[in-house]
Design a protein around this motif. Structure first.
Motif, PDB file in Angstrom:
ATOM      1  N   THR A 118       0.811  -1.211   0.000  1.00  0.00           N
ATOM      2  CA  THR A 118       0.000   0.000   0.000  1.00  0.00           C
ATOM      3  C   THR A 118       0.847   1.265   0.000  1.00  0.00           C
ATOM      4  O   THR A 118       0.336   2.365  -0.151  1.00  0.00           O
ATOM      5  N   SER A 119       2.180   1.099   0.137  1.00  0.00           N
ATOM      6  CA  SER A 119       3.058   2.276   0.155  1.00  0.00           C
ATOM      7  C   SER A 119       3.110   2.913  -1.240  1.00  0.00           C
ATOM      8  O   SER A 119       2.613   2.349  -2.208  1.00  0.00           O
ATOM      9  N   TYR A 120       3.736   4.102  -1.301  1.00  0.00           N
ATOM     10  CA  TYR A 120       3.861   4.777  -2.603  1.00  0.00           C
ATOM     11  C   TYR A 120       4.572   3.874  -3.609  1.00  0.00           C
ATOM     12  O   TYR A 120       4.173   3.751  -4.760  1.00  0.00           O
ATOM     13  N   ALA A 121       5.647   3.219  -3.140  1.00  0.00           N
ATOM     14  CA  ALA A 121       6.409   2.354  -4.044  1.00  0.00           C
ATOM     15  C   ALA A 121       5.544   1.205  -4.547  1.00  0.00           C
ATOM     16  O   ALA A 121       5.550   0.873  -5.729  1.00  0.00           O
ATOM     17  N   GLY A 122       4.760   0.620  -3.626  1.00  0.00           N
ATOM     18  CA  GLY A 122       3.886  -0.477  -4.000  1.00  0.00           C
ATOM     19  C   GLY A 122       2.852  -0.043  -5.032  1.00  0.00           C
ATOM     20  O   GLY A 122       2.558  -0.760  -5.988  1.00  0.00           O
ATOM     21  N   ARG A 123       2.309   1.176  -4.822  1.00  0.00           N
ATOM     22  CA  ARG A 123       1.322   1.689  -5.787  1.00  0.00           C
ATOM     23  C   ARG A 123       1.945   1.898  -7.167  1.00  0.00           C
ATOM     24  O   ARG A 123       1.342   1.597  -8.199  1.00  0.00           O
ATOM     25  N   PHE A 124       3.183   2.419  -7.152  1.00  0.00           N
ATOM     26  CA  PHE A 124       3.939   2.554  -8.406  1.00  0.00           C
ATOM     27  C   PHE A 124       4.007   1.212  -9.120  1.00  0.00           C
ATOM     28  O   PHE A 124       3.722   1.083 -10.305  1.00  0.00           O
ATOM     29  N   GLY A 125       4.427   0.205  -8.360  1.00  0.00           N
ATOM     30  CA  GLY A 125       4.605  -1.134  -8.910  1.00  0.00           C
ATOM     31  C   GLY A 125       3.320  -1.650  -9.516  1.00  0.00           C
ATOM     32  O   GLY A 125       3.312  -2.167 -10.639  1.00  0.00           O
ATOM     33  N   HIS A 126       2.217  -1.480  -8.802  1.00  0.00           N
ATOM     34  CA  HIS A 126       0.934  -1.945  -9.321  1.00  0.00           C
ATOM     35  C   HIS A 126       0.532  -1.183 -10.563  1.00  0.00           C
ATOM     36  O   HIS A 126      -0.063  -1.730 -11.481  1.00  0.00           O
ATOM     37  N   PHE A 127       0.873   0.116 -10.572  1.00  0.00           N
ATOM     38  CA  PHE A 127       0.506   0.973 -11.694  1.00  0.00           C
ATOM     39  C   PHE A 127       1.137   0.466 -12.989  1.00  0.00           C
ATOM     40  O   PHE A 127       0.485   0.431 -14.031  1.00  0.00           O
TER      41      PHE A 127
END
Lengths: 703, 74
Positions: free
Chosen positions: A572-581
């Motif tokens: 759910t972190s910013y990095a995780g959201r990037f990855g999902h994006f």
């Protein structure tokens, strides 16, 4: 401000100029760039006596003041521009005594510009081996300048040289008289340029007329005015320069003949000529070249392993020690997971870089590199490169940045551009950790045919793939670029000589320092940014992720759920959201969002990939002390229930990193060398496209 | 006998430079000491037959064959 008098070292390539520079300045030197170009500008300080220090500038080697390459242009730019900050008070012309006549050509051009000039005769021992003795007094009298015998390698004659510099710096010292009478052009022509541009020296006026395009300090008005004057006097610069060169040689040949005595007898075949018979032999030539390459690769991969292991375990224990002594908290986490992990990723490459640059500087210092260029020129020309491209391509195995800068010696713009564009395809040392980890995951460690280590073989194939694709891309670019520019090879073959240990050490030291400083900055910055992005999420999402895990498992304590919480928080972190994006884009290659994060961060520099994997898996994983490789091996793909890194995924990643242009420093170097954002953009696009396509094919055909 | 050029020398053979027929390359070669009247000797040929190494004015010069063809011999 520094008001030391400026002394410039000028001379032909291979005349021992840089040895003299090192002998004069020792460690009191620094390397930078000449303004506006990325040609190395080496400046140092030398002490003449108790009260006088002088600044010494080492100018690039050139055969004349008519530049053919960027390096050579710097010499003209400085010597023809009294406003330049490097404009010297005294010029030391370093000349190879075994080849006096040719070296005097440049000398005469420099002294005709009206500089206080000292002729430093180097390599007198080589001249004597050729059966030549030089009458220094006669030479000095005929040229009208001090002549000093030096031996730059053994540092003989330096005191005489310093004494001569002091003499030239005195107020009443005489300027040399012009060697050449400028009688092939009219006096009115010279006079017009002199008065229009307020120039005092005749030869400088002629340089301006003949080098309109090459002199960077001229404004566009200056240029059109000069062009007008040239047209009115129907001045043909190539004819003038050819005539000038021939006339200079007439005068200088006579002077050289008077001052050189030949010993009787047929000159013996020199050591260099004997060695060349072997090194340029159709069979032994290539055999020795490949033997040398093999030796280099072997020692890079086998010898460098030991110091790399020490550094690796040293950094790991440092990290552990920090974690156990410092109070637990945000700052400690930033320091250990962010900074130390990042710096460790840089420092571990130092042994390999040092080994590689040791070999490259040994090859260059000994004079062998020139033979490699001759060996490879014909092959390289077939694919649109040049014999001189070999050096950038070989150095690129260490790092593409110095390699791209090394392309400056290539005189033809087209050859140079293609070299710059394909050089990053050679597998650099930053790809090595990715290769090592991925190969370790999928290729068993066993020996085949008795001697070949299978993992080592796979690694060599990856390097070969990079090399072949560099040649193929060069060939395609040669077809695309429709420039019909004549490419030159004309090159002096230096005499073979034993490399000097301190020069090699200096070269290695500079290379390692530059690598640590340049790559280090990027990696440290990325590590910190990544740590922040992976530790924080938008709003209170991080807290909610924790609460949700706790609610789903009411029977367990928060300590037991540490891993689940960390994983959920990472997602759910910013990095995780990037990855999902970006996951939809990379899914066809077999990658998930975690690999996506590593791909994104490694856009800045490839070596970040492994660090990111380790950060991601240590933030979201079970055991901090486990190696990255084991963490990756045990990672489960939630969709299949099998391991995340199947052979298909690992090979797809390997192939991706063989081709992908993931290095900001390289793009910046391409920008600096081509002076346009177009070429780095093309470079980035074509390499990423190949990487994506090749990784897609690999994944799809293996899974 | 028809005029020969530098690219036609055999290994070990010597020639005397007469002139050039490419004014841009001529300037470069002149700077490197290839003056009309100078003796030049072919000392080595790269394994693929190109480039070649020549002894001129006390040092070794390396040229491609098409560059050598610009140099006329006496």
């Amino acid at each position: 401000m520094n008001k030391n008098p400026k002394i410039a070292l000028v001379g032909n390539p291979n005349c021992g100029k840089t040895s003299l520079f090192n002998a004069l300045t020792g460690l009191r030197q620094k390397t930078g760039n000449f303004p506006g170009v990325t040609v190395d500008r080496k400046i140092g300080v030398t002490r003449l006596d108790k009260t006088t220090d002088v600044d010494i500038v080492d100018l690039p080697g050139t055969y004349s003041l008519y530049p053919k390459s960027l390096d050579e242009q710097v010499v003209l730019d400085i010597l023809a521009n009294p406003a330049s900050k490097d404009y010297p008070d005294v010029v030391i012309m370093v000349a190879d005594a075994s080849n006096l006549k040719r070296n005097l050509l440049l000398f005469s051009q420099v002294s005709d510009l009206g500089f206080h000039t000292i002729l430093a005769l180097n390599m007198v021992d080589v001249a004597e081996a050729h059966g030549l003795t030089i009458d220094v007094d006669r030479l000095s009298e005929r040229l009208g300048v001090p002549v000093v015998l030096i031996n730059a390698k053994s540092e003989e004659g330096l005191n005489n040289l310093k004494f001569a510099i002091k003499g030239e710096l005195m107020e009443h010292s005489e300027l040399p008289k012009p060697v050449l009478r400028l009688d092939t052009v009219s006096k009115e022509f010279i006079q017009e340029i002199k008065s229009q541009f307020k120039v005092a020296n005749d030869y400088l006026a002629m340089l301006m007329a003949g080098q309109i395009e090459k002199l960077r300090f001229l404004t566009s008005e200056n240029r059109s005015l000069l062009g007008d004057i040239n047209r009115r006097h129907s001045f043909q610069h190539v004819d003038f320069q050819t005539q000038e060169t021939v006339n200079r040689y007439k005068v200088l040949g006579a002077i050289a003949d008077e001052s050189i005595r030949h010993k009787n007898g047929q000159p013996q075949e020199t050591f260099t000529q004997k060695l060349d018979k072997i090194l340029l032999h159709p069979i032994w030539g290539y055999a020795s070249f490949f033997a040398i390459l093999f030796l280099i690769f072997q020692s890079i991969f086998s010898l460098a392993e030991y110091p790399m292991d020490w550094i690796d375990s040293g950094m790991a224990s440092l990290n552990e020690w920090l974690k156990s002594t410092l109070p637990e908290g945000l700052l400690t986490s930033l320091l250990t997971d962010g900074l130390v992990a990042g710096i460790g990723g840089v420092v571990v490459f130092i042994p390999q870089i040092a080994f590689l640059f040791t070999f490259i500087s040994l090859l260059e210092e000994s004079g062998y590199m020139a033979r490699v260029m001759v060996l490879m020129d014909k092959l390289m020309r077939k694919v649109g490169l040049n014999g001189r491209s070999v050096v950038p391509l070989i150095s690129s195995v260490a790092c593409a940045v110095p390699a791209i800068m090394g392309s400056r010696t290539i005189q033809s713009w087209k050859d140079r551009l293609i070299t710059i564009m394909v050089t990053p395809l050679m597998s650099c040392s930053a790809r090595l950790p990715i290769f090592t980890i991925m190969i370790g995951l999928v290729i068993p460690e066993k020996t085949i045919l008795g001697i070949f280590n299978l993992q080592g073989l796979a690694l060599m194939l990856l390097y070969l793939l990079g090399f072949v694709s560099a040649l193929l891309s060069a060939w395609v670019m040669k077809k695309v670029l429709k420039v019909r520019e004549r490419s030159f090879f004309v090159m002096e073959m230096p005499v073979f000589q034993l490399p000097r240990v301190d020069h090699v050490i200096m070269a290695v030291w500079n290379a390692v320092k530059a690598f640590v400083m340049e790559a280090g900055k990027v990696i440290v910055a990325i590590s910190i940014i990544l740590w922040v992005l992976a530790s924080y999420g938008p709003g209170d999402s991080m807290e909610r992720a924790e609460q949700q895990i706790l609610q789903e498992n009411p029977a367990k304590s928060p300590e037991e759920l540490g891993n689940e919480i960390a994983s959920a928080q990472l997602e759910t972190s910013y990095a995780g959201r990037f990855g999902h994006f970006i996951e939809p884009v990379i899914r066809p290659l077999g990658y998930d969002w975690k690999i996506g994060i590593a791909l994104l961060t490694s856009f800045a520099a490839r070596e970040v990939f492994v660090g990111t994997m380790s950060t991601i898996y240590s933030l979201g994983g079970d055991d901090d002390t486990d190696t990255v490789k084991n963490k990756m091996r045990t990672e489960i793909n939630p969709e299949t229930g099998g391991p995340r890194f199947t052979p298909a995924v690992a090979f797809s990643l390997l192939i991706f990193y063989v081709f992908a242009m993931m290095c900001m420093s390289t793009l910046a170097a391409t920008y600096r060398e081509t002076k346009s954002w177009f070429y780095p953009a093309v470079q980035f696009t074509y390499m990423t496209a190949i990487a994506y396509a090749a990784a897609w094919i690999t994944f799809q055909s293996l899974s | 006998m028809a005029a020969r050029n530098l690219s036609q020398l055999k290994l070990g053979e010597k020639g005397i430079i007469a002139g050039f027929h490419d004014s841009n390359l001529a300037l470069k070669l002149l700077e490197m000491g290839c003056l009309p009247g100078t003796e030049i000797q072919l000392t080595a040929i790269a394994p693929l037959g190109d480039p070649i190494c020549l002894q001129v004015g006390g040092y070794t010069l390396s040229l491609r064959l098409d560059e050598a063809a610009v140099v006329e011999l006496q």
